[in-house]
Design a protein around this motif. Structure first.
Motif, PDB file in Angstrom:
ATOM      1  N   PRO A  30       0.065   5.924  -9.552  1.00  0.00           N
ATOM      2  CA  PRO A  30      -0.526   4.819  -8.800  1.00  0.00           C
ATOM      3  C   PRO A  30      -2.042   4.673  -8.962  1.00  0.00           C
ATOM      4  O   PRO A  30      -2.611   3.682  -8.539  1.00  0.00           O
ATOM      5  CB  PRO A  30      -0.180   5.155  -7.354  1.00  0.00           C
ATOM      6  N   ASN A  31      -2.710   5.656  -9.562  1.00  0.00           N
ATOM      7  CA  ASN A  31      -4.171   5.611  -9.704  1.00  0.00           C
ATOM      8  C   ASN A  31      -4.565   5.583 -11.168  1.00  0.00           C
ATOM      9  O   ASN A  31      -3.816   6.021 -12.030  1.00  0.00           O
ATOM     10  CB  ASN A  31      -4.818   6.817  -9.025  1.00  0.00           C
ATOM     11  N   PRO A  61      -7.075   3.249  -6.996  1.00  0.00           N
ATOM     12  CA  PRO A  61      -5.702   2.753  -6.935  1.00  0.00           C
ATOM     13  C   PRO A  61      -5.526   1.502  -7.798  1.00  0.00           C
ATOM     14  O   PRO A  61      -6.362   0.595  -7.771  1.00  0.00           O
ATOM     15  CB  PRO A  61      -5.485   2.421  -5.459  1.00  0.00           C
ATOM     16  N   ARG A  62      -4.445   1.486  -8.569  1.00  0.00           N
ATOM     17  CA  ARG A  62      -4.141   0.342  -9.430  1.00  0.00           C
ATOM     18  C   ARG A  62      -3.698  -0.877  -8.630  1.00  0.00           C
ATOM     19  O   ARG A  62      -3.721  -1.993  -9.121  1.00  0.00           O
ATOM     20  CB  ARG A  62      -2.987   0.695 -10.378  1.00  0.00           C
ATOM     21  N   LYS A  63      -3.265  -0.661  -7.406  1.00  0.00           N
ATOM     22  CA  LYS A  63      -2.594  -1.680  -6.603  1.00  0.00           C
ATOM     23  C   LYS A  63      -3.468  -2.885  -6.264  1.00  0.00           C
ATOM     24  O   LYS A  63      -2.972  -3.977  -6.042  1.00  0.00           O
ATOM     25  CB  LYS A  63      -2.086  -1.034  -5.322  1.00  0.00           C
ATOM     26  N   LYS A  64      -4.806  -2.695  -6.205  1.00  0.00           N
ATOM     27  CA  LYS A  64      -5.680  -3.798  -5.803  1.00  0.00           C
ATOM     28  C   LYS A  64      -6.909  -3.855  -6.702  1.00  0.00           C
ATOM     29  O   LYS A  64      -7.251  -2.892  -7.380  1.00  0.00           O
ATOM     30  CB  LYS A  64      -6.113  -3.635  -4.345  1.00  0.00           C
ATOM     31  N   GLN A  83     -10.219  -5.962 -12.094  1.00  0.00           N
ATOM     32  CA  GLN A  83      -9.047  -6.747 -11.727  1.00  0.00           C
ATOM     33  C   GLN A  83      -7.781  -5.911 -11.817  1.00  0.00           C
ATOM     34  O   GLN A  83      -7.589  -5.169 -12.775  1.00  0.00           O
ATOM     35  CB  GLN A  83      -8.902  -7.963 -12.657  1.00  0.00           C
ATOM     36  N   SER A  84      -6.933  -6.032 -10.831  1.00  0.00           N
ATOM     37  CA  SER A  84      -5.621  -5.399 -10.841  1.00  0.00           C
ATOM     38  C   SER A  84      -4.650  -6.401 -11.448  1.00  0.00           C
ATOM     39  O   SER A  84      -4.412  -7.466 -10.876  1.00  0.00           O
ATOM     40  CB  SER A  84      -5.210  -5.043  -9.413  1.00  0.00           C
ATOM     41  N   GLU A  85      -4.117  -6.063 -12.629  1.00  0.00           N
ATOM     42  CA  GLU A  85      -3.244  -6.982 -13.351  1.00  0.00           C
ATOM     43  C   GLU A  85      -1.918  -6.312 -13.679  1.00  0.00           C
ATOM     44  O   GLU A  85      -1.864  -5.105 -13.916  1.00  0.00           O
ATOM     45  CB  GLU A  85      -3.923  -7.450 -14.636  1.00  0.00           C
ATOM     46  N   MET A  86      -0.866  -7.109 -13.738  1.00  0.00           N
ATOM     47  CA  MET A  86       0.465  -6.599 -14.028  1.00  0.00           C
ATOM     48  C   MET A  86       0.508  -5.968 -15.422  1.00  0.00           C
ATOM     49  O   MET A  86       0.002  -6.522 -16.383  1.00  0.00           O
ATOM     50  CB  MET A  86       1.497  -7.726 -13.940  1.00  0.00           C
ATOM     51  N   THR A 110       4.086   1.158  -5.250  1.00  0.00           N
ATOM     52  CA  THR A 110       3.067   2.181  -5.495  1.00  0.00           C
ATOM     53  C   THR A 110       1.857   1.626  -6.234  1.00  0.00           C
ATOM     54  O   THR A 110       0.815   2.269  -6.295  1.00  0.00           O
ATOM     55  CB  THR A 110       3.630   3.350  -6.320  1.00  0.00           C
ATOM     56  N   GLY A 111       1.998   0.437  -6.828  1.00  0.00           N
ATOM     57  CA  GLY A 111       0.918  -0.127  -7.629  1.00  0.00           C
ATOM     58  C   GLY A 111       0.967   0.323  -9.072  1.00  0.00           C
ATOM     59  O   GLY A 111       0.145  -0.079  -9.883  1.00  0.00           O
ATOM     60  N   SER A 112       1.937   1.150  -9.417  1.00  0.00           N
ATOM     61  CA  SER A 112       2.047   1.671 -10.783  1.00  0.00           C
ATOM     62  C   SER A 112       2.401   0.593 -11.793  1.00  0.00           C
ATOM     63  O   SER A 112       2.248   0.792 -12.996  1.00  0.00           O
ATOM     64  CB  SER A 112       3.092   2.783 -10.839  1.00  0.00           C
TER      65      SER A 112
END
Length: 135
Positions: A30-31, A61-64, A83-86, A110-112
């Motif tokens: 997740p990070n 954290p990758r989530k935001k 930026q958090s991108e897919m 989890t944002g992974s």
């Protein structure tokens, strides 16, 4: 015979549970570690309320998305956004077929399933002309 069937059932259930974890969660987590630097070095950089001195590697954290603010005496402040991108990693849940039911929701929760962009931040800070003229 019942014991063999029970053992088989437990093994199949266990394999299903292990394979249901999100692919990106297992592979990436997740990070994400992000390198942050500045020219000149020694600038204070603030991310999520925490202040560091450049150059530094921070785990975020990758989530935001994250706002990065650079400050150094005698220089104009600078800022940027991570930026958090897919990410494409979540798609592996479909490719392997076994993880789509639980894997995708786990990766998203989890944002992974995301990446931070860019993966390194470098800022060239500009001298504060007004401050330099006063001295």
């Amino acid at each position: 015979m019942k014991k063999k069937f029970r053992t088989f059932t437990v093994v199949v259930f266990g394999v299903f549970i292990l394979m249901s974890w999100g692919c990106a969660t297992v592979v990436k987590g997740p990070n994400e570690k992000i390198g942050i630097s500045s020219s000149p070095i020694g600038a204070n950089v603030t991310v999520n309320g925490m202040t560091y001195t450049t150059p530094v590697i921070v785990e975020l954290p990758r989530k935001k998305s994250h706002i990065v603010v650079f400050e150094k005496e005698g220089y104009e402040s600078a800022s940027g956004t991570l930026q958090s991108e897919m990410s494409a990693w979540w798609a592996w849940n479909f490719i392997f077929g076994y993880g789509a039911i639980l894997g995708i929701p786990i990766d998203i929760a989890t944002g992974s399933s995301k990446n931070l962009t860019p993966d390194n931040v470098h800022v060239t800070m500009q001298r504060n002309i007004e401050l330099s003229a006063r001295k």
